[in-house]
Scaffold this active site. Structure first.
Site, short mmCIF file in Angstrom:
data_model
loop_
_atom_site.label_atom_id
_atom_site.label_comp_id
_atom_site.label_asym_id
_atom_site.label_seq_id
_atom_site.Cartn_x
_atom_site.Cartn_y
_atom_site.Cartn_z
N SER A 139 0.81 -1.22 0.00
CA SER A 139 0.00 0.00 0.00
C SER A 139 0.84 1.27 0.00
CB SER A 139 -0.92 0.03 1.22
OG SER A 139 -1.85 -1.03 1.16
N GLU A 140 0.28 2.30 -0.64
CA GLU A 140 0.88 3.63 -0.63
C GLU A 140 -0.21 4.65 -0.32
OE1 GLU A 140 2.98 4.40 -4.27
OE2 GLU A 140 4.07 2.49 -4.20
N GLY A 144 -3.97 2.33 -2.55
CA GLY A 144 -4.40 1.29 -1.64
C GLY A 144 -5.15 0.23 -2.42
N ASP A 251 -4.54 -14.17 -2.17
CA ASP A 251 -5.52 -15.25 -2.33
C ASP A 251 -5.31 -16.33 -1.28
OD1 ASP A 251 -7.03 -14.23 -4.36
OD2 ASP A 251 -6.14 -15.43 -5.96
N GLN A 290 -37.47 -11.97 24.83
CA GLN A 290 -37.51 -12.45 23.45
C GLN A 290 -36.62 -11.62 22.52
OE1 GLN A 290 -41.74 -12.54 22.52
NE2 GLN A 290 -41.80 -14.76 22.91
N GLY A 352 -24.21 -0.09 28.99
CA GLY A 352 -23.12 0.83 29.31
C GLY A 352 -21.80 0.13 29.54
N GLU A 375 -6.47 -5.82 3.33
CA GLU A 375 -6.44 -6.92 2.35
C GLU A 375 -7.67 -6.89 1.43
OE1 GLU A 375 -5.10 -10.83 3.34
OE2 GLU A 375 -3.97 -10.09 5.07
N GLU A 379 -15.99 -3.23 -0.27
CA GLU A 379 -16.43 -2.79 -1.60
C GLU A 379 -15.61 -3.45 -2.70
OE1 GLU A 379 -17.72 -0.05 1.50
OE2 GLU A 379 -15.76 -0.90 1.00
#
Length: 393
Positions: A139-140, A144, A251, A290, A352, A375, A379
Site C-alpha cells: 500500500s501507498e 491502496g 488469495d 424475546q 453501558g 487486504e 467494496e
C-alpha cells in the site's frame, strides 16, 4: 488485562464438518495448548512492539508458524484450513496474537511462492522459527485499493535495483527484519509493470518515517526508500510479475482474514451468552427476553453462515486445488461484515458496560473495524465477486 471470564476457549463444534480431517483436529489441540500457555497470559498491550516480538518468538518455539510460513525446500502448499484455524483461535483470545501469527505468513508468502532457493533459505527458516519478523509492503498513500496507481519505483542498474518511494499502512513496519516490497519497474502500463523485491531492515536507504497509531493498537508504519540499493537476485519472480505475485499471496491469506473475523465474532457471542444469562432484568434474566433471544439467534446464524463460506474457500484451495478468488472474496466480505454486526449486537446487550474501556466487547469493537478494510475493503470484495461471475458467464 481484561476482566476475568469463565470462558476457556472457542467452540470446536465446527471441526466435525467435512472440511476437516484428524490432522486439523490435532492442530486445534496444539493451538489450545498454546493459548493456555504463559505467553498468551502475559501480553502487554501497552507495548505492542515488544508484545509482537514475544508472541512471534513463542509461536515459533511452539512450531505453530510452520502452518503459515513455507519451508525453504518444501514445495508442499500451505494448508489454508490450518492457517484459518490458527487465526480464528488466536483472534478469539487476543487480536495481537492473531496479528503476530498472520503477518509471518503474509510477509513471506511471496518469498515462498517466487523466491530463489538462496533467498528462501536465507529468510524462511528465521521467520518460521520466530527469530525474524516479516512485513508485506504493497500500500501507498495514493495506491491502496488501486494498486495500479503505485508510485514507488525500482530501476535496474547493472546487477542491482535502486528503490525510491514510500509505502504506508505497513503492518510490522518499524519492527520487521524483512519486507516484501512491490515497486514499479515499468515493463508495461498499470499493474503489469510492477515487480516484487525482498528488502532487509538494515539495507542502506531504507528508513521508517512514521509510526501510525490506530484504534486497535498494532505495529504500523510508513517506510521510505531513498536510493535503496539491493541485489537483483532479491527480485521475486520475473520483472513485471509483482502484481500477480501479490494477488497470489493475498488469495492464500484472504480467507484467513475471514477466519480472524470469525474468532472475534465467536468471542463476542460467547461473552454475550454468559452476560445475558447472568444479568438480572425485570424479575428474570436478560436472556429471558424475546428480543435478547432474537439477537442471539441472529448472531449465531450469521457466524455459522460466515464460517461455512470461510472453510469452503479454504477446503476448495487445499483439497480441490482450484482458484478461490471468488470464494475467498465472498468469505472475507461476509465474515468481516457479519462480525462487525455481531460485535455491535454484543455491545448493545452489555449496555453501558459494553463501551467501558477494558471490557472484552469494547476491545472487540475496536479490533474488528480494520478487517473490513485491509487486504481488500468490502467494496473491493464485491467487485471481485462480480468480476469473477462475469468471467464465467
Amino acid at each position: 488485562m481484561h476482566p476475568a471470564t469463565t470462558l476457556k476457549g472457542p467452540t470446536r463444534d465446527h471441526l466435525d464438518w467435512p472440511f476437516f480431517d484428524a490432522g486439523h483436529r490435532q492442530f486445534a489441540e496444539r493451538l489450545d495448548a498454546f493459548t493456555a500457555s504463559a505467553p498468551m497470559a502475559d501480553i502487554d498491550h501497552a507495548d505492542v512492539d515488544g508484545a509482537c516480538r514475544k508472541l512471534v518468538r513463542a509461536l515459533g518455539d511452539a512450531g505453530l508458524l510452520e502452518a503459515a510460513v513455507s519451508a525453504p525446500g518444501d514445495a508442499t502448499p500451505i494448508d489454508s484450513r490450518r492457517v484459518c484455524l490458527a487465526r480464528e483461535t488466536l483472534a478469539w483470545h487476543d487480536g495481537l496474537a492473531d496479528f503476530a501469527f498472520a503477518m509471518q505468513g503474509l510477509g513471506t508468502g511471496a518469498i515462498g511462492l517466487s523466491g530463489t532457493d538462496d533467498i528462501r533459505a536465507a529468510v524462511l527458516p528465521k521467520v518460521r522459527a520466530g527469530e525474524w519478523l516479516a512485513a508485506f509492503a504493497l500500500s501507498e498513500k495514493d495506491a491502496g485499493s488501486d494498486v495500479a496507481a503505485m508510485a514507488c519505483a525500482a530501476r535496474l542498474e547493472g546487477d542491482h535495483y535502486i528503490l525510491d518511494g514510500e509505502k504506508t499502512w505497513i503492518s510490522n513496519g518499524g519492527i520487521a527484519d524483512v519486507y516484501t516490497v512491490f515497486a514499479r519497474t515499468g515493463e508495461a502500463p498499470g499493474t503489469r509493470g510492477i515487480s516484487a523485491f525482498v528488502v532487509f531492515a538494515d539495507d542502506p536507504g531504507f528508513s521508517v518515517t512514521e509510526r501510525i497509531e490506530v484504534i486497535a493498537p498494532h505495529p504500523l508504519a510508513t517506510i521510505r526508500f531513498e536510493a535503496c540499493r539491493i541485489p537483483a537476485s532479491r527480485r521475486l519472480g520475473s520483472p513485471g510479475e509483482g502484481f500477480k505475485i501479490a494477488m497470489r499471496t493475498l488469495d492464500i491469506f484472504r480467507a484467513s482474514v475471514a477466519a480472524a473475523a470469525l474468532g472475534f465474532a465467536r468471542r463476542a457471542l460467547d461473552e454475550a451468552l454468559v452476560h445475558a444469562k447472568a444479568r438480572p432484568m425485570f424479575g428474570g434474566a436478560l436472556a429471558d427476553l424475546q428480543l435478547t433471544q432474537a439477537a442471539l439467534g441472529d448472531m449465531a446464524t450469521g457466524i455459522d453462515a460466515a464460517a461455512l463460506l470461510t472453510y469452503r474457500a479454504a477446503w476448495r484451495r487445499d483439497v480441490q486445488q482450484l482458484s478461490t478468488t471468488r470464494e475467498a472474496a465472498m468469505a472475507k466480505m461476509t465474515a468481516t461484515e457479519t462480525a462487525q454486526s455481531v460485535i455491535d449486537r454484543a455491545v448493545q446487550l452489555f449496555g453501558g458496560r459494553g463501551v467501558r474501556t477494558g471490557e472484552i466487547t469494547e476491545k472487540l469493537y475496536r479490533e474488528i473495524r480494520a478487517l473490513r478494510i485491509y487486504e481488500g475493503a468490502t467494496e473491493v470484495q464485491k467487485l471481485i465477486v462480480a468480476r469473477e461471475l462475469l468471467k464465467s458467464n
